[in-house]
Design a protein around this motif. Structure first.
Motif, PDB file in Angstrom:
ATOM      1  N   TRP A 130      -0.989   3.131  12.412  1.00 50.81           N
ATOM      2  CA  TRP A 130       0.182   2.992  11.547  1.00 50.81           C
ATOM      3  C   TRP A 130       1.363   3.113  12.361  1.00 50.81           C
ATOM      4  CZ3 TRP A 130       4.613   5.446  10.382  1.00 50.81           C
ATOM      5  CH2 TRP A 130       5.269   5.066   9.193  1.00 50.81           C
ATOM      6  N   VAL A 131       2.182   1.877  12.313  1.00 49.27           N
ATOM      7  CA  VAL A 131       3.547   1.895  13.058  1.00 49.27           C
ATOM      8  C   VAL A 131       4.464   1.677  12.391  1.00 49.27           C
ATOM      9  CG1 VAL A 131       2.111   1.125  15.250  1.00 49.27           C
ATOM     10  CG2 VAL A 131       3.108  -0.674  13.488  1.00 49.27           C
ATOM     11  N   ASP A 132       5.740   2.285  12.513  1.00 48.51           N
ATOM     12  CA  ASP A 132       6.965   1.875  11.769  1.00 48.51           C
ATOM     13  C   ASP A 132       7.402   0.463  11.728  1.00 48.51           C
ATOM     14  OD1 ASP A 132       9.781   2.705  10.744  1.00 48.51           O
ATOM     15  OD2 ASP A 132      10.311   1.614  12.553  1.00 48.51           O
ATOM     16  N   ALA A 133       7.696  -0.018  10.374  1.00 47.02           N
ATOM     17  CA  ALA A 133       7.980  -1.376  10.127  1.00 47.02           C
ATOM     18  C   ALA A 133       9.291  -1.580   9.406  1.00 47.02           C
ATOM     19  CB  ALA A 133       6.666  -2.082   9.104  1.00 47.02           C
ATOM     20  N   THR A 134      10.170  -0.512   9.520  1.00 41.89           N
ATOM     21  CA  THR A 134      11.378  -0.523   8.965  1.00 41.89           C
ATOM     22  C   THR A 134      12.191  -1.798   9.388  1.00 41.89           C
ATOM     23  OG1 THR A 134      12.293   1.077  10.305  1.00 41.89           O
ATOM     24  CG2 THR A 134      11.468   1.822   8.145  1.00 41.89           C
ATOM     25  N   GLY A 135      12.127  -1.939  10.665  1.00 44.87           N
ATOM     26  CA  GLY A 135      12.712  -3.173  11.222  1.00 44.87           C
ATOM     27  C   GLY A 135      12.450  -4.492  10.740  1.00 44.87           C
ATOM     28  N   GLY A 182       0.845  -1.156  -0.116  1.00 45.12           N
ATOM     29  CA  GLY A 182      -0.135   0.039  -0.097  1.00 45.12           C
ATOM     30  C   GLY A 182       0.865   1.055  -0.089  1.00 45.12           C
ATOM     31  N   VAL A 183       0.355   2.336  -0.690  1.00 41.01           N
ATOM     32  CA  VAL A 183       1.137   3.568  -0.637  1.00 41.01           C
ATOM     33  C   VAL A 183      -0.020   4.610  -0.337  1.00 41.01           C
ATOM     34  CG1 VAL A 183       2.207   5.375  -1.895  1.00 41.01           C
ATOM     35  CG2 VAL A 183       2.809   3.068  -2.267  1.00 41.01           C
ATOM     36  N   GLU A 184       0.031   5.501   0.659  1.00 38.92           N
ATOM     37  CA  GLU A 184      -0.959   6.570   0.912  1.00 38.92           C
ATOM     38  C   GLU A 184      -0.214   7.768   0.997  1.00 38.92           C
ATOM     39  OE1 GLU A 184      -4.452   7.846   1.440  1.00 38.92           O
ATOM     40  OE2 GLU A 184      -4.119   5.630   1.940  1.00 38.92           O
ATOM     41  N   GLU A 185      -0.505   8.658  -0.105  1.00 35.67           N
ATOM     42  CA  GLU A 185      -0.254  10.022  -0.412  1.00 35.67           C
ATOM     43  C   GLU A 185      -0.826  10.980   0.152  1.00 35.67           C
ATOM     44  OE1 GLU A 185       2.341   8.727  -4.746  1.00 35.67           O
ATOM     45  OE2 GLU A 185       0.255   9.810  -4.708  1.00 35.67           O
ATOM     46  N   ALA A 186      -0.184  12.015   0.713  1.00 36.60           N
ATOM     47  CA  ALA A 186      -0.838  12.986   1.391  1.00 36.60           C
ATOM     48  C   ALA A 186       0.309  14.156   1.556  1.00 36.60           C
ATOM     49  CB  ALA A 186      -1.545  13.047   2.494  1.00 36.60           C
ATOM     50  N   ALA A 187      -0.167  15.484   1.451  1.00 31.26           N
ATOM     51  CA  ALA A 187       1.020  16.594   1.648  1.00 31.26           C
ATOM     52  C   ALA A 187       1.888  16.625   2.923  1.00 31.26           C
ATOM     53  CB  ALA A 187       0.195  18.093   1.521  1.00 31.26           C
ATOM     54  N   THR A 188       1.097  16.137   4.001  1.00 27.99           N
ATOM     55  CA  THR A 188       1.978  15.910   5.246  1.00 27.99           C
ATOM     56  C   THR A 188       1.754  14.589   5.798  1.00 27.99           C
ATOM     57  OG1 THR A 188      -0.132  16.399   6.651  1.00 27.99           O
ATOM     58  CG2 THR A 188       1.361  18.297   5.928  1.00 27.99           C
ATOM     59  N   GLN A 189       2.884  14.231   6.541  1.00 26.42           N
ATOM     60  CA  GLN A 189       3.099  12.869   7.157  1.00 26.42           C
ATOM     61  C   GLN A 189       1.857  12.499   8.120  1.00 26.42           C
ATOM     62  OE1 GLN A 189       3.660  12.011  10.631  1.00 26.42           O
ATOM     63  NE2 GLN A 189       3.644   9.681   9.917  1.00 26.42           N
ATOM     64  N   ALA A 190       1.407  13.505   8.950  1.00 30.08           N
ATOM     65  CA  ALA A 190       0.118  13.126   9.677  1.00 30.08           C
ATOM     66  C   ALA A 190      -0.949  12.867   8.898  1.00 30.08           C
ATOM     67  CB  ALA A 190       0.000  14.356  10.514  1.00 30.08           C
ATOM     68  N   ALA A 191      -1.318  13.486   7.769  1.00 30.23           N
ATOM     69  CA  ALA A 191      -2.425  13.550   7.001  1.00 30.23           C
ATOM     70  C   ALA A 191      -2.314  12.047   6.401  1.00 30.23           C
ATOM     71  CB  ALA A 191      -2.740  14.345   6.007  1.00 30.23           C
ATOM     72  N   ALA A 192      -0.933  11.561   6.099  1.00 30.28           N
ATOM     73  CA  ALA A 192      -1.082  10.263   5.307  1.00 30.28           C
ATOM     74  C   ALA A 192      -1.199   9.277   6.161  1.00 30.28           C
ATOM     75  CB  ALA A 192       0.392  10.455   4.549  1.00 30.28           C
ATOM     76  N   GLU A 193      -0.578   9.467   7.379  1.00 28.05           N
ATOM     77  CA  GLU A 193      -0.520   8.300   8.356  1.00 28.05           C
ATOM     78  C   GLU A 193      -2.331   8.144   8.744  1.00 28.05           C
ATOM     79  OE1 GLU A 193       0.542   7.888  13.131  1.00 28.05           O
ATOM     80  OE2 GLU A 193       2.073   8.804  11.620  1.00 28.05           O
ATOM     81  N   THR A 194      -2.914   9.359   9.105  1.00 27.84           N
ATOM     82  CA  THR A 194      -4.457   9.240   9.142  1.00 27.84           C
ATOM     83  C   THR A 194      -5.245   8.553   8.323  1.00 27.84           C
ATOM     84  OG1 THR A 194      -4.214  11.372  10.759  1.00 27.84           O
ATOM     85  CG2 THR A 194      -6.427  10.547   9.797  1.00 27.84           C
ATOM     86  N   ASN A 195      -4.829   8.931   6.989  1.00 27.87           N
ATOM     87  CA  ASN A 195      -5.455   8.084   5.777  1.00 27.87           C
ATOM     88  C   ASN A 195      -5.273   6.825   5.682  1.00 27.87           C
ATOM     89  OD1 ASN A 195      -6.639  10.779   5.200  1.00 27.87           O
ATOM     90  ND2 ASN A 195      -4.989  11.048   3.698  1.00 27.87           N
ATOM     91  N   ALA A 196      -4.031   6.482   6.051  1.00 33.08           N
ATOM     92  CA  ALA A 196      -3.514   4.987   5.985  1.00 33.08           C
ATOM     93  C   ALA A 196      -4.363   4.004   7.090  1.00 33.08           C
ATOM     94  CB  ALA A 196      -2.207   4.904   5.942  1.00 33.08           C
ATOM     95  N   TYR A 235      -6.812   1.135   5.375  1.00 29.62           N
ATOM     96  CA  TYR A 235      -5.992  -0.216   5.248  1.00 29.62           C
ATOM     97  C   TYR A 235      -6.366  -1.006   6.467  1.00 29.62           C
ATOM     98  CZ  TYR A 235      -3.358   1.651   1.234  1.00 29.62           C
ATOM     99  OH  TYR A 235      -2.845   2.116   0.050  1.00 29.62           O
ATOM    100  N   SER A 236      -6.216  -2.327   6.338  1.00 28.23           N
ATOM    101  CA  SER A 236      -6.645  -3.246   7.488  1.00 28.23           C
ATOM    102  C   SER A 236      -5.201  -3.696   8.279  1.00 28.23           C
ATOM    103  CB  SER A 236      -7.311  -4.468   6.935  1.00 28.23           C
ATOM    104  OG  SER A 236      -8.454  -4.126   6.111  1.00 28.23           O
ATOM    105  N   ASN A 237      -5.812  -4.175   9.300  1.00 32.41           N
ATOM    106  CA  ASN A 237      -4.410  -4.563  10.297  1.00 32.41           C
ATOM    107  C   ASN A 237      -3.602  -5.778   9.584  1.00 32.41           C
ATOM    108  OD1 ASN A 237      -5.002  -3.024  12.624  1.00 32.41           O
ATOM    109  ND2 ASN A 237      -6.500  -4.661  13.654  1.00 32.41           N
ATOM    110  N   GLY A 238      -2.379  -5.450   9.554  1.00 32.44           N
ATOM    111  CA  GLY A 238      -1.382  -6.297   9.023  1.00 32.44           C
ATOM    112  C   GLY A 238      -0.706  -5.881   7.536  1.00 32.44           C
TER     113      GLY A 238
END
Length: 222
Positions: A75-80, A24-38, A42-45
């Motif tokens: 939405w949580v960090d998953a780079t790890g 998934g890719v969620e696009e928005a002008a700010t990180q906070a807005a993209a996170e809220t939209n995601a 999107y669903s858990n997982g």
């Protein structure tokens, strides 16, 4: 990772997860807005990248690129969770635009040619040596770093999507030192081809080509 001419290019997948549909890719002008939209879309997982579609930049949060997962509705960090699939001795990234030409005539019967940017595409390729000391694999979540050729061919056969990342600093891949000298290119793609070759008394090598899916984003830690 490749360490050629001060560049890094990694091919990653999320540990224990094979995905035959795009991330998934969620696009928005700010990180906070993209996170809220995601979190709403999107669903858990689900793994979701947060980006600014206008500037083609991946958002940043807590000094990390916004590559995350929906967990508990948030939405949580998953780079790890990203696992490096293999090292490379040579790499290349190619980005191209399709250009259309339009010829227009004036009242005086002269003509001018105008160029219009149409579709764009990107891909990368990598070549490397095959490790001869493979460990026993217990599930897809273990020992990714030791299974370059095996993993790449498996993922190619299964038609899985992978995360591509090209970094211009080998000492600071997340760009915490300077957003001018440390630049990332991050995107997702599908393995277009993978091959293994080697002759008698020679080093065995592998090569892989990934066709980019969607946009190739830049990432600068602000």
């Amino acid at each position: 990772m490749a360490q050629i001419n001060a560049n890094l290019l990694g091919l990653y997948m999320f540990g224990g997860v094979t995905k035959t549909t795009p991330y998934g890719v969620e696009e928005a002008a700010t990180q906070a807005a993209a996170e809220t939209n995601a979190e709403s879309n999107y669903s858990n997982g689900d793994y979701v990248l947060l980006a600014n579609g206008t500037t083609y930049e991946l958002h940043e949060k807590a000094n990390l690129p916004c590559i995350g997962q929906i967990s508990g509705g948030a939405w949580v960090d998953a780079t790890g969770d990203l696992k490096l699939l293999g090292s490379a001795t040579s790499t290349s990234v190619e980005y191209s635009n399709t250009i259309d030409e339009v010829v227009a005539k004036t009242d005086s019967c002269t003509s001018s040619t105008f160029t219009i940017g149409a579709s764009s595409s990107w891909n990368f390729s990598a070549d490397g040596l095959i490790n001869d000391a493979l460990e026993h694999e217990v599930g897809r979540e273990d020992n990714y770093e030791r299974y370059e050729a095996v993993k790449l061919t498996d993922l190619a056969l299964e038609g899985c999507y992978v995360i591509c990342r090209f970094v211009t600093s080998i000492t600071d891949k997340d760009g915490t030192a300077s957003d001018d000298t440390t630049i990332n290119l991050i995107g997702q793609g599908i393995i277009e081809s993978a091959s293994i070759s080697g002759g008698f008394d020679e080093f065995a090598t592998y090569s892989v080509t990934v066709r980019g899916y969607g946009k190739l984003y830049s990432y600068k830690n602000s």
